[in-house]
Design an enzyme around this catalytic site. Structure first.
Site, PDB file in Angstrom:
ATOM      1  N   HIS A  37     -11.401  -5.584  -5.823  1.00 17.80           N
ATOM      2  CA  HIS A  37     -11.187  -5.719  -4.377  1.00 17.80           C
ATOM      3  C   HIS A  37     -12.302  -6.545  -3.732  1.00 17.80           C
ATOM      4  O   HIS A  37     -12.727  -6.271  -2.601  1.00 17.80           O
ATOM      5  CB  HIS A  37     -11.096  -4.341  -3.708  1.00 17.80           C
ATOM      6  CG  HIS A  37     -10.140  -4.277  -2.556  1.00 17.80           C
ATOM      7  ND1 HIS A  37      -8.799  -4.029  -2.712  1.00 17.80           N
ATOM      8  CD2 HIS A  37     -10.324  -4.449  -1.226  1.00 17.80           C
ATOM      9  CE1 HIS A  37      -8.206  -4.029  -1.531  1.00 17.80           C
ATOM     10  NE2 HIS A  37      -9.114  -4.293  -0.600  1.00 17.80           N
TER      11      HIS A  37
ATOM     12  N   ARG B 104     -14.554 -18.737  -6.250  1.00 20.30           N
ATOM     13  CA  ARG B 104     -15.011 -19.546  -5.129  1.00 20.30           C
ATOM     14  C   ARG B 104     -14.664 -21.028  -5.280  1.00 20.30           C
ATOM     15  O   ARG B 104     -14.510 -21.730  -4.280  1.00 20.30           O
ATOM     16  CB  ARG B 104     -16.547 -19.418  -4.979  1.00 20.30           C
ATOM     17  CG  ARG B 104     -17.028 -17.990  -4.713  1.00 20.30           C
ATOM     18  CD  ARG B 104     -16.609 -17.533  -3.331  1.00 20.30           C
ATOM     19  NE  ARG B 104     -17.033 -16.164  -3.026  1.00 20.30           N
ATOM     20  CZ  ARG B 104     -16.245 -15.097  -3.112  1.00 20.30           C
ATOM     21  NH1 ARG B 104     -14.990 -15.243  -3.519  1.00 20.30           N
ATOM     22  NH2 ARG B 104     -16.695 -13.902  -2.789  1.00 20.30           N
TER      23      ARG B 104
ATOM     24  N   TYR C 212       0.873  -1.170   0.000  1.00 17.90           N
ATOM     25  CA  TYR C 212       0.000   0.000   0.000  1.00 17.90           C
ATOM     26  C   TYR C 212       0.913   1.224   0.000  1.00 17.90           C
ATOM     27  O   TYR C 212       1.788   1.339   0.858  1.00 17.90           O
ATOM     28  CB  TYR C 212      -0.890   0.016   1.242  1.00 17.90           C
ATOM     29  CG  TYR C 212      -2.148  -0.795   1.114  1.00 17.90           C
ATOM     30  CD1 TYR C 212      -3.383  -0.174   0.948  1.00 17.90           C
ATOM     31  CD2 TYR C 212      -2.113  -2.177   1.160  1.00 17.90           C
ATOM     32  CE1 TYR C 212      -4.546  -0.908   0.834  1.00 17.90           C
ATOM     33  CE2 TYR C 212      -3.268  -2.929   1.053  1.00 17.90           C
ATOM     34  CZ  TYR C 212      -4.480  -2.286   0.882  1.00 17.90           C
ATOM     35  OH  TYR C 212      -5.621  -3.027   0.764  1.00 17.90           O
TER      36      TYR C 212
ATOM     37  N   ARG D 189     -18.367   1.112   3.537  1.00 13.69           N
ATOM     38  CA  ARG D 189     -18.644  -0.252   3.946  1.00 13.69           C
ATOM     39  C   ARG D 189     -19.632  -0.253   5.117  1.00 13.69           C
ATOM     40  O   ARG D 189     -19.239  -0.183   6.284  1.00 13.69           O
ATOM     41  CB  ARG D 189     -17.342  -0.961   4.345  1.00 13.69           C
ATOM     42  CG  ARG D 189     -16.311  -1.007   3.213  1.00 13.69           C
ATOM     43  CD  ARG D 189     -15.013  -1.634   3.653  1.00 13.69           C
ATOM     44  NE  ARG D 189     -14.013  -1.608   2.587  1.00 13.69           N
ATOM     45  CZ  ARG D 189     -12.758  -2.021   2.729  1.00 13.69           C
ATOM     46  NH1 ARG D 189     -12.346  -2.501   3.899  1.00 13.69           N
ATOM     47  NH2 ARG D 189     -11.917  -1.960   1.710  1.00 13.69           N
TER      48      ARG D 189
ATOM     49  N   ARG E  46     -11.451 -14.674   0.004  1.00  9.24           N
ATOM     50  CA  ARG E  46     -12.242 -15.040   1.178  1.00  9.24           C
ATOM     51  C   ARG E  46     -12.216 -16.539   1.498  1.00  9.24           C
ATOM     52  O   ARG E  46     -12.134 -16.908   2.675  1.00  9.24           O
ATOM     53  CB  ARG E  46     -13.678 -14.560   1.001  1.00  9.24           C
ATOM     54  CG  ARG E  46     -13.841 -13.037   1.060  1.00  9.24           C
ATOM     55  CD  ARG E  46     -15.302 -12.650   0.911  1.00  9.24           C
ATOM     56  NE  ARG E  46     -15.531 -11.216   1.031  1.00  9.24           N
ATOM     57  CZ  ARG E  46     -15.614 -10.365   0.002  1.00  9.24           C
ATOM     58  NH1 ARG E  46     -15.453 -10.838  -1.234  1.00  9.24           N
ATOM     59  NH2 ARG E  46     -15.829  -9.083   0.203  1.00  9.24           N
TER      60      ARG E  46
END
Length: 422
Positions: A317, A352, A152, A187, A372
């Protein structure tokens, strides 16, 4: 990896005959359900949540549903090779683990555990700049398995150079500069809880282990400050900062450094003014391959390659930054058509399953990043859970290749998929 999918199936079924079922579910829906069950509200909001109304997250999945895999019969694809080469390194599959910040929300020593699970399968792991363990500790857990580092771009250029130098010293094979979080997206799941892990010192271990950052924070700690109003919430926050800061918990409670580190991080961790002139300096700042992450437009892709980067990651993202953004898979097809077959394109956001990996490869990705799902595996079973998720995804990819006649990753082509009418 000949018969990798068959071997994985055999392992699970043989255990089943002895009454043992997988600790880590083999389908994403159940994996997600169980991970949510063991997570706190704050952890789940941060890890599973998205921007705004969640339209980009849903669009990422809907984009996959618009493509169908075309099985091929009697192809005789008995021996399949899932390996690829990236930046001169041969990898066992086209799967890498994406960087995920503040992973310790899901369990202690998250980055070391994820690194351990990745190493068990030979899968590269991109260390998060917002990790909960210093990159040196994660690298030690990986042995010879390739690791990359996510950067970052800080407001402090000295810190940028320090992080790059550390990445080089730990043997990172590439530098992945994330472009799409120069400011945090809206968010609601986090906002409704008033929960930002970094404000409690969680997810800033790359900073508190950095000599340049520590010097900046120490200078801040010496400045006079108003005493915060004593509330139960403030006390809890200070305890969390002390616990997450390096060193003795009791010493940290009496020290101004944990609070100063959090405040310093929040001030400088990302640079909203990041521009193409900054990015053009990377070629003189590092000899590592440079990857730009967060590209969604053909114009940005073209410009990235014009300044000499080695690859881009087509990514939104995971739907966490801009609500109602273009699906990453849709962007991938457009960008591949624009830049041609020779440029290296990586992909994330929406992957996924092994079938998803196959689809992304068919539409132009050279490799994919898994986000995730590997963190959900960690939540359920630590490093072992991470490895199990990887094995399941790769096994399904291998079996899908067998059933479509693809003997190698190069055999997965645009003809391997078709658009679904309607």
């Amino acid at each position: 990896m000949p018969d990798d999918g068959l071997a994985r199936q055999s392992t699970i079924y043989r255990a089943g005959t002895l009454g043992r079922r997988p600790v880590v579910p083999t389908d994403f829906a159940e994996l997600e359900r169980r991970a949510r069950k063991v997570s706190s509200a704050e952890a789940w909001a941060y890890v599973a949540g998205g921007a705004g109304e969640g339209r980009t997250m849903r669009r990422n999945r809907a984009a996959f549903d618009r493509w169908a895999i075309v099985p091929r019969m009697a192809a005789g694809a008995v021996d399949r090779d899932l390996s690829i080469e990236l930046f001169g390194t041969r990898l066992p599959s086209p799967l890498l683990l994406a960087p995920v910040g503040a992973g310790a929300l899901m369990g202690r020593d998250s980055d070391v555990a994820i690194a351990t699970g990745a190493a068990a399968t030979g899968t590269p792991y991109i260390f998060s700049n917002q990790g909960c363990n210093p990159m040196e500790e994660s690298a030690a857990a990986m042995g010879d398995t390739p690791r990359w580092f996510q950067l970052y771009w800080s407001k402090d250029e000295r810190l940028v150079d320090s992080l790059i130098a550390r990445a080089e010293r730990i043997g990172a094979r590439a530098l992945v500069v994330t472009l799409d979080t120069t400011v945090l997206g809206w968010r609601p799941q986090d906002l409704n809880l008033g929960s930002l892990p970094f404000a409690k010192g969680l997810g800033i271990a790359q900073y508190t282990s950095d000599p340049v950052f520590r010097a900046i924070a120490a200078e801040r700690a010496e400045q006079p400050r108003e005493r915060p109003k004593v509330t139960l919430g403030a006390i809890r926050a200070l305890i969390a900062m002390a616990r997450n800061h390096p060193g003795s918990f009791w010493a940290n409670l009496r020290s101004p450094e944990p609070l100063a580190s959090v405040e310093t991080f929040l001030d400088i961790y990302s640079n909203p003014g990041l521009n193409w002139d900054h990015l053009a300096t990377l070629r003189r700042r590092t000899g590592l391959p440079v990857v730009l992450k967060g590209i969604l437009s053909v114009e940005d892709a073209r410009r990235a390659f014009d300044i000499g980067v080695d690859a881009i990651v087509v990514s939104n993202h995971g739907g966490r930054q801009v609500d109602n953004a273009v699906a990453s898979l849709d962007a991938l097809t457009a960008i591949r058509a624009e830049v041609g077959p020779e440029r290296t394109l990586l992909f994330d956001s929406g992957i996924r399953t092994g079938a998803d990996v196959f689809t992304a490869l068919a539409l132009g990705a050279d490799a994919v990043l898994l986000g995730r799902p590997h963190l959900y595996g960690f939540a359920l079973a630590g490093a072992h859970g991470v490895a199990e998720v990887i094995r399941n995804v790769v096994a399904e990819l291998d079996l899908t290749m067998a059933l479509t006649g693809a003997r190698s990753i190069a055999g997965i082509t645009r003809e391997s998929v078709t658009q679904v009418p309607g």
